[in-house]
Design an enzyme around this catalytic site. Structure first.
Site, PDB file in Angstrom:
ATOM      1  N   HIS A  90     -26.594  55.127  42.212  1.00  0.00           N
ATOM      2  CA  HIS A  90     -27.212  56.329  41.658  1.00  0.00           C
ATOM      3  C   HIS A  90     -26.316  57.572  41.737  1.00  0.00           C
ATOM      4  O   HIS A  90     -26.648  58.589  41.142  1.00  0.00           O
ATOM      5  CB  HIS A  90     -28.550  56.580  42.370  1.00  0.00           C
ATOM      6  CG  HIS A  90     -29.364  55.320  42.521  1.00  0.00           C
ATOM      7  ND1 HIS A  90     -29.839  54.608  41.446  1.00  0.00           N
ATOM      8  CD2 HIS A  90     -29.713  54.591  43.619  1.00  0.00           C
ATOM      9  CE1 HIS A  90     -30.477  53.522  41.875  1.00  0.00           C
ATOM     10  NE2 HIS A  90     -30.409  53.487  43.192  1.00  0.00           N
ATOM     11  N   HIS A 125     -29.198  44.121  41.180  1.00  0.00           N
ATOM     12  CA  HIS A 125     -30.161  44.727  42.104  1.00  0.00           C
ATOM     13  C   HIS A 125     -31.221  43.707  42.461  1.00  0.00           C
ATOM     14  O   HIS A 125     -31.722  42.989  41.592  1.00  0.00           O
ATOM     15  CB  HIS A 125     -30.824  45.958  41.483  1.00  0.00           C
ATOM     16  CG  HIS A 125     -29.828  47.007  41.128  1.00  0.00           C
ATOM     17  ND1 HIS A 125     -29.205  47.765  42.088  1.00  0.00           N
ATOM     18  CD2 HIS A 125     -29.296  47.371  39.935  1.00  0.00           C
ATOM     19  CE1 HIS A 125     -28.334  48.571  41.490  1.00  0.00           C
ATOM     20  NE2 HIS A 125     -28.369  48.355  40.184  1.00  0.00           N
ATOM     21  N   ARG A 153     -34.082  56.428  41.176  1.00  0.00           N
ATOM     22  CA  ARG A 153     -33.417  55.122  41.110  1.00  0.00           C
ATOM     23  C   ARG A 153     -33.248  54.639  39.665  1.00  0.00           C
ATOM     24  O   ARG A 153     -32.602  53.640  39.400  1.00  0.00           O
ATOM     25  CB  ARG A 153     -34.216  54.054  41.876  1.00  0.00           C
ATOM     26  CG  ARG A 153     -34.172  54.228  43.374  1.00  0.00           C
ATOM     27  CD  ARG A 153     -34.804  53.028  44.051  1.00  0.00           C
ATOM     28  NE  ARG A 153     -35.330  53.398  45.343  1.00  0.00           N
ATOM     29  CZ  ARG A 153     -34.642  53.354  46.491  1.00  0.00           C
ATOM     30  NH1 ARG A 153     -33.405  52.918  46.507  1.00  0.00           N
ATOM     31  NH2 ARG A 153     -35.202  53.722  47.628  1.00  0.00           N
ATOM     32  N   TYR A 180     -37.132  44.083  49.588  1.00  0.00           N
ATOM     33  CA  TYR A 180     -35.887  43.330  49.428  1.00  0.00           C
ATOM     34  C   TYR A 180     -35.987  41.875  49.877  1.00  0.00           C
ATOM     35  O   TYR A 180     -35.003  41.140  49.786  1.00  0.00           O
ATOM     36  CB  TYR A 180     -34.754  44.051  50.191  1.00  0.00           C
ATOM     37  CG  TYR A 180     -34.507  45.447  49.654  1.00  0.00           C
ATOM     38  CD1 TYR A 180     -34.004  45.634  48.364  1.00  0.00           C
ATOM     39  CD2 TYR A 180     -34.801  46.577  50.413  1.00  0.00           C
ATOM     40  CE1 TYR A 180     -33.802  46.910  47.852  1.00  0.00           C
ATOM     41  CE2 TYR A 180     -34.596  47.861  49.911  1.00  0.00           C
ATOM     42  CZ  TYR A 180     -34.097  48.015  48.624  1.00  0.00           C
ATOM     43  OH  TYR A 180     -33.895  49.275  48.108  1.00  0.00           O
ATOM     44  N   ASN A 231     -23.499  44.618  43.791  1.00  0.00           N
ATOM     45  CA  ASN A 231     -24.717  45.370  44.056  1.00  0.00           C
ATOM     46  C   ASN A 231     -24.268  46.682  44.711  1.00  0.00           C
ATOM     47  O   ASN A 231     -23.910  46.700  45.880  1.00  0.00           O
ATOM     48  CB  ASN A 231     -25.659  44.605  44.991  1.00  0.00           C
ATOM     49  CG  ASN A 231     -26.978  45.350  45.189  1.00  0.00           C
ATOM     50  OD1 ASN A 231     -27.082  46.541  44.874  1.00  0.00           O
ATOM     51  ND2 ASN A 231     -27.973  44.658  45.705  1.00  0.00           N
ATOM     52  N   ASP A 245     -15.762  54.940  38.641  1.00  0.00           N
ATOM     53  CA  ASP A 245     -14.467  55.079  37.978  1.00  0.00           C
ATOM     54  C   ASP A 245     -13.541  53.919  38.313  1.00  0.00           C
ATOM     55  O   ASP A 245     -12.757  53.481  37.464  1.00  0.00           O
ATOM     56  CB  ASP A 245     -13.810  56.421  38.347  1.00  0.00           C
ATOM     57  CG  ASP A 245     -14.390  57.579  37.536  1.00  0.00           C
ATOM     58  OD1 ASP A 245     -15.225  57.330  36.645  1.00  0.00           O
ATOM     59  OD2 ASP A 245     -13.999  58.729  37.792  1.00  0.00           O
ATOM     60  N   SER A 267     -34.189  44.556  43.797  1.00  0.00           N
ATOM     61  CA  SER A 267     -35.448  45.126  43.301  1.00  0.00           C
ATOM     62  C   SER A 267     -35.260  45.589  41.859  1.00  0.00           C
ATOM     63  O   SER A 267     -34.125  45.726  41.386  1.00  0.00           O
ATOM     64  CB  SER A 267     -35.846  46.324  44.181  1.00  0.00           C
ATOM     65  OG  SER A 267     -34.867  47.354  44.083  1.00  0.00           O
TER      66      SER A 267
HETATM   67  C1  DQA Z   1     -30.679  48.103  45.432  1.00  0.00           C
HETATM   68  C2  DQA Z   1     -31.486  49.256  44.834  1.00  0.00           C
HETATM   69  C3  DQA Z   1     -30.942  50.602  45.266  1.00  0.00           C
HETATM   70  O1  DQA Z   1     -31.718  51.661  44.718  1.00  0.00           O
HETATM   71  C4  DQA Z   1     -31.009  50.711  46.782  1.00  0.00           C
HETATM   72  O2  DQA Z   1     -30.439  51.924  47.217  1.00  0.00           O
HETATM   73  C5  DQA Z   1     -30.381  49.551  47.474  1.00  0.00           C
HETATM   74  C6  DQA Z   1     -30.586  48.212  46.944  1.00  0.00           C
HETATM   75  C7  DQA Z   1     -31.282  46.727  45.121  1.00  0.00           C
HETATM   76  O3  DQA Z   1     -30.583  45.743  45.317  1.00  0.00           O
HETATM   77  O4  DQA Z   1     -32.460  46.641  44.739  1.00  0.00           O
HETATM   78  O5  DQA Z   1     -29.759  49.702  48.525  1.00  0.00           O
HETATM   79  O6  DQA Z   1     -29.381  48.137  44.883  1.00  0.00           O
END
Ligand code: DQA
Length: 142
Positions: free
Chosen positions: A69, A89, A100, A12, A63, A76, A91
């Protein structure tokens, strides 16, 4: 996401959420957009703030972190908004673990930006602001 900068920096990055928010505010000012920024670790609180502000906002950048997931209540709440929404995101969720790869948000958002590190947020802001300006009809004449 409140621990960005310390949390798994190899995934991250080292930028804190505060710093990302500062950059977002700067970019919003350049674009002439107002931003309300909110962070919570609780799905219910996220839904509350979305519902409370739903009439005042023209778009959402979110985010959803791990709620991406499985957060069906948040999904909703977003589904009922009817305004441009960017799912962000840091990542690239599609290049990581299989679980993911599924986003329950994907079908109710306008689009996703995934994998551009902290820049994902700025790209999303640009996309949402442009989308709002393109699709919003001008105010009706009396
Ligand atoms: C995330 C990706 C998600 O899978 C993870 O649980 C996060 C960060 C991202 O910003 O890459 O907490 O949303």
């Amino acid at each position: 996401l409140n621990t960005l900068g310390e949390r798994e920096p190899e995934i991250y990055g080292s930028m804190t959420l505060e710093e990302i928010n500062r950059r977002l505010m700067e970019k919003a000012a350049k674009l002439g957009a107002d931003l309300l920024i909110f962070q919570s670790n609780s799905e219910g609180e996220l839904i509350d703030i979305i519902q409370k502000n739903s009439k005042e906002v023209d778009g959402v950048i979110i985010n959803p972190a791990a709620l991406t997931h499985y957060g069906l209540s948040l999904r909703d709440a977003l589904a009922s908004l009817g305004i441009p929404i960017a799912e962000v995101h840091i990542s690239n969720i599609y290049a990581r673990e299989d679980w993911r790869h599924e986003s329950v948000m994907a079908s109710v958002v306008t689009g996703q930006i995934s994998g551009f590190s902290w820049r994902s947020y700025l790209l999303a802001l640009e996309g949402v602001v442009e989308q709002i300006r393109e699709v919003s009809p001008p105010p009706e004449m009396p």
